[in-house]
Design a protein around this motif. Sequence first.
Motif, short mmCIF file in Angstrom:
data_model
loop_
_atom_site.label_atom_id
_atom_site.label_comp_id
_atom_site.label_asym_id
_atom_site.label_seq_id
_atom_site.Cartn_x
_atom_site.Cartn_y
_atom_site.Cartn_z
N LEU A 7 0.86 -1.18 0.00
CA LEU A 7 0.00 0.00 0.00
C LEU A 7 0.90 1.23 0.00
CD1 LEU A 7 -2.69 1.42 0.13
CD2 LEU A 7 -2.73 1.05 2.61
N ALA A 39 -6.18 5.77 3.09
CA ALA A 39 -5.16 4.79 3.47
C ALA A 39 -5.58 4.01 4.71
CB ALA A 39 -3.83 5.49 3.71
N ALA A 43 -6.09 -0.02 4.56
CA ALA A 43 -5.24 -0.86 5.40
C ALA A 43 -6.06 -1.73 6.34
CB ALA A 43 -4.27 0.01 6.20
N ARG A 44 -7.17 -1.21 6.85
CA ARG A 44 -7.98 -1.99 7.79
C ARG A 44 -8.88 -2.99 7.07
NH1 ARG A 44 -11.04 0.91 12.37
NH2 ARG A 44 -10.94 -1.25 13.11
N PRO A 47 -5.55 -5.62 4.99
CA PRO A 47 -4.18 -5.27 5.36
C PRO A 47 -3.16 -5.75 4.34
CG PRO A 47 -5.37 -6.09 7.27
CD PRO A 47 -6.25 -6.33 6.08
N MET A 51 3.45 -1.26 4.05
CA MET A 51 2.95 0.06 3.66
C MET A 51 4.12 1.03 3.52
SD MET A 51 0.49 2.71 5.77
CE MET A 51 -1.10 2.04 5.33
N LEU A 69 -3.03 3.19 13.00
CA LEU A 69 -2.94 1.79 12.58
C LEU A 69 -2.35 0.92 13.68
CD1 LEU A 69 -1.78 2.11 8.86
CD2 LEU A 69 -4.04 1.44 9.71
N THR A 75 -3.99 -4.32 12.26
CA THR A 75 -2.86 -3.60 11.63
C THR A 75 -1.75 -3.25 12.64
OG1 THR A 75 -4.05 -1.49 11.96
CG2 THR A 75 -4.29 -2.58 9.81
N LEU A 78 1.50 -4.36 11.22
CA LEU A 78 1.72 -4.10 9.81
C LEU A 78 3.05 -3.37 9.60
CD1 LEU A 78 0.80 -3.74 6.81
CD2 LEU A 78 -0.41 -1.67 7.56
N ILE A 80 5.51 -0.78 8.36
CA ILE A 80 5.32 0.56 7.82
C ILE A 80 6.67 1.24 7.65
CG2 ILE A 80 4.33 2.85 8.21
CD1 ILE A 80 2.13 1.52 9.85
#
Length: 231
Positions: A7, A39, A43-44, A47, A51, A69, A75, A78, A80
């Motif tokens: 993402l 975003a 993302a939610r 996922p 990112m 997030l 997330t 996640l 990032i």
Amino acid sequence: MAALRLLLVEDDDALAELLKWHFSKQNFEVVHTRDGDEALLLARENPPDIMLLDWMVEGTSGIEVCRQLRRYPETANLPIIMLTARGEEDDRIRGLETGADDYVTKPFSPRELVARVLAVLRRIRPALSKEQLTYNDIEMDLVSHRVKRAGTNVSIGPTEFRLLRHLMEYPRRVFSREKLLDYIWGQDSDIELRTVDVHIRRLRKALNRDGLPDLIRTVRSAGYALDTDEE
């Protein structure tokens, strides 16, 4: 290996197109948005594997997107990477303290950014670079399709193997029943959601023999995670 989902949250369209081109060459499926609020929704709802998040975007700022997030179970883990023109030490520290896994200052080399993304993913998902996964006392051999718990072979079916592999590739990340259903059986499947619960029970029964602690955490109203944290 299936394409990895990235993402990209970036309001510079020229840079976004350049990054999409470089990452597509590395077998990434890139989803792009210019907007921080969108975003958060993307993302939610689904996922991604990782990112890339610009600090200064339309709507909610990148730093606030990262902070939010980290609050949601789906997330919280996640990966990032923050992208920003702000190169001061205080800004880098703030980005990392907010929960970013890495921080890249503009201008940057797209090839270096790809390398950084792959490095972060190898840390988060050992399956990208190894033939064996481990979590706590569970060992999974991806070549021979064998699973051990506390050094003893565990007998599980092919569906439970795929389910356990997915959870071990993303330890501590919470997956909804819908996401697990999509992963195991595909998005066009007519299989009911409760089927996921059935296979989770089978997997737990196989792994938790002889009174071993349960490593599959049920998160109320969210789903399941491979996690030793009971909180």
